[in-house]
Design a protein around this motif. Structure first.
Motif, PDB file in Angstrom:
ATOM      1  N   PRO A 192       4.653  -2.076  28.725  1.00  0.00           N
ATOM      2  CA  PRO A 192       5.031  -3.386  28.171  1.00  0.00           C
ATOM      3  C   PRO A 192       6.496  -3.742  28.370  1.00  0.00           C
ATOM      4  O   PRO A 192       6.818  -4.884  28.699  1.00  0.00           O
ATOM      5  CB  PRO A 192       4.684  -3.251  26.687  1.00  0.00           C
ATOM      6  N   GLU A 193       7.410  -2.795  28.198  1.00  0.00           N
ATOM      7  CA  GLU A 193       8.829  -3.110  28.337  1.00  0.00           C
ATOM      8  C   GLU A 193       9.200  -3.426  29.786  1.00  0.00           C
ATOM      9  O   GLU A 193      10.083  -4.250  30.039  1.00  0.00           O
ATOM     10  CB  GLU A 193       9.718  -1.995  27.764  1.00  0.00           C
ATOM     11  N   LEU A 194       8.517  -2.795  30.753  1.00  0.00           N
ATOM     12  CA  LEU A 194       8.772  -3.109  32.161  1.00  0.00           C
ATOM     13  C   LEU A 194       8.284  -4.514  32.487  1.00  0.00           C
ATOM     14  O   LEU A 194       8.978  -5.296  33.139  1.00  0.00           O
ATOM     15  CB  LEU A 194       8.091  -2.088  33.083  1.00  0.00           C
ATOM     16  N   LEU A 195       7.078  -4.829  32.031  1.00  0.00           N
ATOM     17  CA  LEU A 195       6.528  -6.163  32.243  1.00  0.00           C
ATOM     18  C   LEU A 195       7.436  -7.211  31.613  1.00  0.00           C
ATOM     19  O   LEU A 195       7.751  -8.232  32.234  1.00  0.00           O
ATOM     20  CB  LEU A 195       5.119  -6.269  31.662  1.00  0.00           C
ATOM     21  N   GLU A 196       7.884  -6.962  30.402  1.00  0.00           N
ATOM     22  CA  GLU A 196       8.748  -7.929  29.701  1.00  0.00           C
ATOM     23  C   GLU A 196      10.057  -8.146  30.449  1.00  0.00           C
ATOM     24  O   GLU A 196      10.550  -9.269  30.547  1.00  0.00           O
ATOM     25  CB  GLU A 196       9.002  -7.465  28.267  1.00  0.00           C
ATOM     26  N   GLY A 197      10.623  -7.088  30.996  1.00  0.00           N
ATOM     27  CA  GLY A 197      11.865  -7.215  31.760  1.00  0.00           C
ATOM     28  C   GLY A 197      11.686  -8.043  33.010  1.00  0.00           C
ATOM     29  O   GLY A 197      12.510  -8.917  33.323  1.00  0.00           O
ATOM     30  N   VAL A 198      10.607  -7.799  33.746  1.00  0.00           N
ATOM     31  CA  VAL A 198      10.324  -8.581  34.962  1.00  0.00           C
ATOM     32  C   VAL A 198      10.047 -10.028  34.577  1.00  0.00           C
ATOM     33  O   VAL A 198      10.556 -10.963  35.199  1.00  0.00           O
ATOM     34  CB  VAL A 198       9.134  -7.974  35.736  1.00  0.00           C
ATOM     35  N   TRP A 199       9.238 -10.224  33.529  1.00  0.00           N
ATOM     36  CA  TRP A 199       8.896 -11.578  33.063  1.00  0.00           C
ATOM     37  C   TRP A 199      10.166 -12.363  32.731  1.00  0.00           C
ATOM     38  O   TRP A 199      10.340 -13.500  33.165  1.00  0.00           O
ATOM     39  CB  TRP A 199       7.978 -11.476  31.852  1.00  0.00           C
ATOM     40  N   THR A 200      11.048 -11.753  31.965  1.00  0.00           N
ATOM     41  CA  THR A 200      12.282 -12.424  31.541  1.00  0.00           C
ATOM     42  C   THR A 200      13.148 -12.783  32.743  1.00  0.00           C
ATOM     43  O   THR A 200      13.659 -13.900  32.836  1.00  0.00           O
ATOM     44  CB  THR A 200      13.059 -11.532  30.552  1.00  0.00           C
ATOM     45  N   LEU A 253      12.242 -13.255  35.885  1.00  0.00           N
ATOM     46  CA  LEU A 253      11.621 -14.316  36.680  1.00  0.00           C
ATOM     47  C   LEU A 253      11.684 -15.662  35.956  1.00  0.00           C
ATOM     48  O   LEU A 253      11.955 -16.690  36.574  1.00  0.00           O
ATOM     49  CB  LEU A 253      10.174 -13.954  37.001  1.00  0.00           C
ATOM     50  N   ALA A 254      11.446 -15.655  34.664  1.00  0.00           N
ATOM     51  CA  ALA A 254      11.455 -16.905  33.892  1.00  0.00           C
ATOM     52  C   ALA A 254      12.823 -17.577  33.917  1.00  0.00           C
ATOM     53  O   ALA A 254      12.923 -18.799  33.782  1.00  0.00           O
ATOM     54  CB  ALA A 254      11.019 -16.633  32.458  1.00  0.00           C
ATOM     55  N   GLU A 255      13.882 -16.803  34.112  1.00  0.00           N
ATOM     56  CA  GLU A 255      15.240 -17.359  34.139  1.00  0.00           C
ATOM     57  C   GLU A 255      15.637 -17.917  35.503  1.00  0.00           C
ATOM     58  O   GLU A 255      16.643 -18.619  35.599  1.00  0.00           O
ATOM     59  CB  GLU A 255      16.234 -16.285  33.697  1.00  0.00           C
ATOM     60  N   ARG A 256      14.885 -17.614  36.543  1.00  0.00           N
ATOM     61  CA  ARG A 256      15.223 -18.096  37.886  1.00  0.00           C
ATOM     62  C   ARG A 256      14.948 -19.590  37.987  1.00  0.00           C
ATOM     63  O   ARG A 256      13.854 -20.052  37.643  1.00  0.00           O
ATOM     64  CB  ARG A 256      14.405 -17.363  38.960  1.00  0.00           C
ATOM     65  N   PRO A 257      15.896 -20.382  38.488  1.00  0.00           N
ATOM     66  CA  PRO A 257      15.660 -21.822  38.610  1.00  0.00           C
ATOM     67  C   PRO A 257      14.564 -22.172  39.620  1.00  0.00           C
ATOM     68  O   PRO A 257      13.956 -23.239  39.524  1.00  0.00           O
ATOM     69  CB  PRO A 257      17.020 -22.374  39.056  1.00  0.00           C
ATOM     70  N   GLU A 258      14.281 -21.280  40.559  1.00  0.00           N
ATOM     71  CA  GLU A 258      13.247 -21.548  41.564  1.00  0.00           C
ATOM     72  C   GLU A 258      11.830 -21.408  41.020  1.00  0.00           C
ATOM     73  O   GLU A 258      10.877 -21.891  41.622  1.00  0.00           O
ATOM     74  CB  GLU A 258      13.389 -20.575  42.754  1.00  0.00           C
ATOM     75  N   VAL A 259      11.679 -20.742  39.876  1.00  0.00           N
ATOM     76  CA  VAL A 259      10.349 -20.475  39.331  1.00  0.00           C
ATOM     77  C   VAL A 259       9.832 -21.701  38.589  1.00  0.00           C
ATOM     78  O   VAL A 259      10.401 -22.126  37.594  1.00  0.00           O
ATOM     79  CB  VAL A 259      10.364 -19.228  38.411  1.00  0.00           C
ATOM     80  N   ARG A 260       8.728 -22.268  39.091  1.00  0.00           N
ATOM     81  CA  ARG A 260       8.099 -23.425  38.459  1.00  0.00           C
ATOM     82  C   ARG A 260       7.097 -22.991  37.403  1.00  0.00           C
ATOM     83  O   ARG A 260       7.012 -23.565  36.328  1.00  0.00           O
ATOM     84  CB  ARG A 260       7.369 -24.277  39.499  1.00  0.00           C
ATOM     85  N   ASP A 261       6.275 -22.019  37.751  1.00  0.00           N
ATOM     86  CA  ASP A 261       5.249 -21.523  36.847  1.00  0.00           C
ATOM     87  C   ASP A 261       5.200 -20.007  36.970  1.00  0.00           C
ATOM     88  O   ASP A 261       5.428 -19.460  38.054  1.00  0.00           O
ATOM     89  CB  ASP A 261       3.863 -22.088  37.205  1.00  0.00           C
TER      90      ASP A 261
END
Length: 168
Positions: free
Chosen positions: A83-91, A93-101
Motif C-alpha cells: 500500500p505505501e508503494l502504491l500511495e507514493g506512486v499515486w501521489t 503521478l497525481a501531482e504531474r501537470p501532464e496527468v489528466r486522469d
C-alpha cells in the motif's frame, strides 16, 4: 460523497442530470427545468455541493488550444504490491501537470495514467525520466490515443429508486 447525507430524491436527480448536460444553466433556468422555485433550487444545489455529490463545474477545453498535441495511456505495473508503494506512486503521478486522469485498476496492470503532452519528445521524457525512474515500478506500457470521446453525463442508475420529494 458524504455517506451521512439524506438519499437523493427525484428532483435531486433531475438537477444533476440538467447540470451534467449544461453546467452553465442559470439558477432560474435550472429551477424552471425541474419545477422548483429559484430559492428552493439554489438551496438544493448548495446542499448537493456541500454533501460532495456535485464535485465541481468544469469547462471542456480543446487540448490543441493549450498546445497539447499528443495524448497517451501509460499502463503501470508495480514490482511489489504494498500500500505505501502504491500511495507514493499515486501521489507522484497525481501531482504531474501532464496527468489528466489516473486510475487504480484490477487486471494485468495496477495503474492507468492518461497523459497530455506537447509532442513525442515530451512523452518520451515523461515516461522515461519521470515515471519509470521509480524503483518500485515493474513494467510500463504506453499506448497513443488517436481519438477520444468523453461523455459529460454519467448514467443515473439510482434515479429509478429515488424517493419522491415531499409535498409534490
Amino acid at each position: 460523497m458524504n455517506t451521512e447525507t439524506r438519499p437523493l430524491d427525484r428532483i435531486d436527480h433531475e438537477i444533476l442530470g440538467a447540470l451534467q448536460n449544461n453546467a452553465r444553466l442559470s439558477n432560474k433556468e435550472l429551477a424552471a427545468s425541474v419545477g422548483l422555485a429559484p430559492s428552493s433550487c439554489l438551496e438544493r444545489v448548495k446542499r448537493l455541493i456541500q454533501d460532495g455529490v456535485i464535485r465541481g463545474f468544469h469547462a471542456d477545453v480543446d487540448p490543441a488550444a493549450l498546445g497539447v498535441v499528443l495524448e497517451a495511456l501509460v499502463f503501470v505495473r508495480l514490482g511489489r504490491h504494498q500500500p505505501e508503494l502504491l500511495e507514493g506512486v499515486w501521489t507522484q503521478l497525481a501531482e504531474r501537470p501532464e496527468v489528466r486522469d489516473l486510475y487504480y485498476v484490477a487486471g494485468s496492470h495496477d495503474l492507468v495514467v492518461h497523459v497530455a503532452v506537447r509532442d513525442v519528445e515530451h512523452l518520451r521524457w515523461l515516461v522515461t525520466e519521470q515515471i519509470s525512474s521509480r524503483a518500485e515500478l515493474g513494467q510500463l506500457e504506453t499506448s497513443l490515443i488517436f481519438r477520444h470521446r468523453r461523455s459529460a453525463e454519467l448514467p443515473d442508475y439510482a434515479r429509478e429508486h429515488a424517493p419522491q420529494p415531499r409535498g409534490r
